[in-house]
Design a protein around this motif. Sequence first.
Motif, mmCIF file in Angstrom:
data_model
loop_
_atom_site.group_PDB
_atom_site.id
_atom_site.type_symbol
_atom_site.label_atom_id
_atom_site.label_comp_id
_atom_site.label_asym_id
_atom_site.label_seq_id
_atom_site.Cartn_x
_atom_site.Cartn_y
_atom_site.Cartn_z
ATOM 1 N N LEU A 183 0.834 -1.203 0.000
ATOM 2 C CA LEU A 183 0.000 0.000 0.000
ATOM 3 C C LEU A 183 0.868 1.253 0.000
ATOM 4 C CD1 LEU A 183 -2.821 -0.840 2.547
ATOM 5 C CD2 LEU A 183 -3.067 -0.480 0.098
ATOM 6 N N LEU A 184 1.908 1.237 0.795
ATOM 7 C CA LEU A 184 2.778 2.413 0.888
ATOM 8 C C LEU A 184 3.466 2.682 -0.437
ATOM 9 C CD1 LEU A 184 4.429 1.909 4.380
ATOM 10 C CD2 LEU A 184 2.951 3.787 3.705
ATOM 11 N N ALA A 185 4.033 1.635 -1.024
ATOM 12 C CA ALA A 185 4.787 1.812 -2.264
ATOM 13 C C ALA A 185 3.845 1.919 -3.466
ATOM 14 C CB ALA A 185 5.753 0.655 -2.450
ATOM 15 N N GLY A 186 2.627 1.459 -3.319
ATOM 16 C CA GLY A 186 1.672 1.528 -4.405
ATOM 17 C C GLY A 186 1.974 0.573 -5.532
ATOM 18 N N SER A 187 2.710 -0.511 -5.237
ATOM 19 C CA SER A 187 3.016 -1.453 -6.307
ATOM 20 C C SER A 187 3.374 -2.809 -5.716
ATOM 21 C CB SER A 187 4.183 -0.938 -7.146
ATOM 22 O OG SER A 187 4.607 -1.960 -8.029
ATOM 23 N N LEU A 188 3.086 -3.868 -6.504
ATOM 24 C CA LEU A 188 3.502 -5.201 -6.092
ATOM 25 C C LEU A 188 4.891 -5.527 -6.617
ATOM 26 C CD1 LEU A 188 0.194 -7.137 -6.721
ATOM 27 C CD2 LEU A 188 1.374 -7.026 -4.552
ATOM 28 N N ASP A 189 5.402 -4.673 -7.496
ATOM 29 C CA ASP A 189 6.711 -4.894 -8.091
ATOM 30 C C ASP A 189 7.804 -4.634 -7.052
ATOM 31 O OD1 ASP A 189 8.991 -4.989 -9.531
ATOM 32 O OD2 ASP A 189 8.242 -3.783 -11.208
ATOM 33 N N LEU A 190 8.640 -5.659 -6.824
ATOM 34 C CA LEU A 190 9.640 -5.550 -5.756
ATOM 35 C C LEU A 190 10.639 -4.418 -6.027
ATOM 36 C CD1 LEU A 190 10.164 -9.344 -5.182
ATOM 37 C CD2 LEU A 190 9.223 -7.749 -3.546
ATOM 38 N N GLY A 191 10.946 -4.182 -7.302
ATOM 39 C CA GLY A 191 11.868 -3.101 -7.641
ATOM 40 C C GLY A 191 11.307 -1.754 -7.221
ATOM 41 N N LYS A 192 9.997 -1.562 -7.441
ATOM 42 C CA LYS A 192 9.387 -0.276 -7.070
ATOM 43 C C LYS A 192 9.318 -0.128 -5.555
ATOM 44 C CE LYS A 192 6.856 0.420 -11.302
ATOM 45 N NZ LYS A 192 5.777 -0.273 -12.007
ATOM 46 N N ILE A 193 9.104 -1.259 -4.855
ATOM 47 C CA ILE A 193 9.075 -1.174 -3.390
ATOM 48 C C ILE A 193 10.434 -0.727 -2.859
ATOM 49 C CG2 ILE A 193 8.795 -2.543 -1.282
ATOM 50 C CD1 ILE A 193 6.692 -4.165 -2.710
ATOM 51 N N MET A 194 11.519 -1.242 -3.483
ATOM 52 C CA MET A 194 12.855 -0.826 -3.063
ATOM 53 C C MET A 194 13.072 0.654 -3.357
ATOM 54 S SD MET A 194 15.654 -3.746 -3.667
ATOM 55 C CE MET A 194 15.286 -4.299 -5.306
ATOM 56 N N ALA A 195 12.614 1.100 -4.528
ATOM 57 C CA ALA A 195 12.788 2.506 -4.895
ATOM 58 C C ALA A 195 12.043 3.401 -3.904
ATOM 59 C CB ALA A 195 12.278 2.734 -6.317
ATOM 60 N N TRP A 196 10.838 2.963 -3.493
ATOM 61 C CA TRP A 196 10.079 3.754 -2.522
ATOM 62 C C TRP A 196 10.844 3.874 -1.214
ATOM 63 C CZ3 TRP A 196 8.137 3.114 2.368
ATOM 64 C CH2 TRP A 196 7.242 4.093 2.799
ATOM 65 N N GLN A 197 11.442 2.772 -0.775
ATOM 66 C CA GLN A 197 12.184 2.802 0.485
ATOM 67 C C GLN A 197 13.395 3.699 0.372
ATOM 68 O OE1 GLN A 197 12.462 -1.075 2.743
ATOM 69 N NE2 GLN A 197 11.781 -1.809 0.764
ATOM 70 N N ASP A 198 14.004 3.764 -0.815
ATOM 71 C CA ASP A 198 15.158 4.644 -1.014
ATOM 72 C C ASP A 198 14.721 6.106 -0.860
ATOM 73 O OD1 ASP A 198 17.725 5.551 -1.807
ATOM 74 O OD2 ASP A 198 16.897 5.939 -3.799
ATOM 75 N N GLN A 199 13.535 6.426 -1.410
ATOM 76 C CA GLN A 199 13.097 7.822 -1.373
ATOM 77 C C GLN A 199 12.482 8.202 -0.026
ATOM 78 O OE1 GLN A 199 10.757 7.286 -4.750
ATOM 79 N NE2 GLN A 199 12.420 7.751 -6.191
ATOM 80 N N HIS A 200 11.909 7.230 0.685
ATOM 81 C CA HIS A 200 11.291 7.548 1.969
ATOM 82 C C HIS A 200 12.090 6.904 3.104
ATOM 83 C CE1 HIS A 200 8.249 8.128 -1.133
ATOM 84 N NE2 HIS A 200 7.752 9.051 -0.328
#
Lengths: 351, 195
Positions: A183-200
């Motif tokens: 929900l936080l990253a807005g995607s099931l794609d693991l790459g996007k979840i990592m990118a979200w964590q990098d930015q937040h």
Amino acid sequence: MWAIIGIVLKIGVVVGLMQGTVAYLILVERKVAAYAQDRIGPNRAGRHLTLPFGIKINLPFGLLQPIADGAKMVLKEDVVPTYVDKPLYILAPMIAIIAATLGFAVVPFGPVGPGQVMQFQIAPGVDIGIVYVFAIGSLAVYGVVLAGYASNNKYSFLGGLRSSAQLISYEVPLGMSILGMVLLAGSLDLGKIMAWQDQHVWGIVAQPIGFLLFLVSGFAETNRLPFDLPESEQELVGGFHTEYSAMKFGMFFLGEYMHVITVSYLTVILFLGGWDFPGLSVEQTGLLSAILKVLVTAGKVSFMIFLIMWIRWTLPRFRYDQLMDLAWKSLVPLALVNLVATAGIIQLIRG
Amino acid sequence: MNANHPDLKRMTPPKLSLGDRLYVPQVIAGLAVTARHMAGVVFGDSAITVQYPEDQHIPSPNYRGVHRLNKDESGRVKCVACMLCSTACPAHCIDIVGTTAPETELWGDREKYPASFVIDELRCIFCGMCEEACPVEAIELTGLYDLTGLSREQMIFDKTKLLSVFDLTKDAEPMRYGSPPSRPTSSTELVRDSI
């Protein structure tokens, strides 16, 4: 054409590395076990070694132990009892190892995304990402259940039964524990979840309860202590793999350790920022940064694997009723509360 | 005694605190314990492992290993062939053939001695009952633990071999008695003497 060759190469390298790592993980496990029990562990294989041309070397820590273990597995007599259901008996370890290998296909072990030098993922850009891992991961239970059933042995059968109940119970909190991050990253794609964590922030900060739930359910999914009820050396004399010997037995262990690697990668990717480290960001696309990111991820994964082993040699096994209580009375409600709270907060903030 | 007997003590399981029921604090405490042990082995020297063929394990003084037949000062076997050990043996592994002692200078003070004294080490359960039964401290269990052989026959120890075990271990494990007690003593007196 070149793309296909590249992918085949990538698969070969990744799967080969996985198998090699698994062999050494068994050595690491034995070492961790020994240290936790005030022992030294295997330290003979590799001592006083004479190489060709008369070069003598002395490898420390029993570094050649995996080769000895592997040779033992391959060379041992492969006993197939007469009373087993032969097709299923042979199929079970195959399922265990295939499911464990397939699960790694969508796990990014380095930076992925557009503009990167290389996609560090066997199947990049799979939108369902994490759902695929869980789907394949739950296939692995067939390996254990079929092994228990095909062995035609009461202990193995009990092991298989326990395994099915356990995995079905723990799939639920496992799936729900990651929904907060999704929900936080807005995607099931693991790459996007990592990118979200990098930015937040790292997932462990944003979703501490989710992290804990994922860790506990992950242990249960990999059949590792304190949730190794299907195996239970003491009560079930090995459980589902009582009747297996030689490499068939080895394949179950290969599968288990691959599962450990996959779960460690998932934990790192979802909750420990993946390749995220001070100085590394999603914008960097050079080769050097890519290598650094792969190394950072591998470092974090190594720590996770060590943690899993550390916990194995610390905690006793759960009793069966405690196991079910933990899943249905604690983890599932907690996961639901966590999910609703996360969804509510996101809705409030994003308006 | 029925279930409602007043002498029966009822036990209740200890009440778990919230921290205990959350598991996590207790798990972390447990991890700390194992971490201490691991650090002790890796950075310190707390491993209890004995690198066996290179280093030999030294068992405790009351370890019950291979038997020996003790000799007295004049080199004779101390055994008086009284059969107490083979009677006491629960595994029936001791076989003694006793004969009248020859009337020579050497054996003058003895009535009997064992012509043959055989212990089947494979049958023996190393309980130490023979040692306790012996009135003259002739049979003793030593600290030798690496008892190996290539055949069953090799594991049947005769008098010569049992006496050679004594020669092997007499310096490391001196006898508790130089000579047999002159008068029959009870076991309690024996203990007091040895202290």
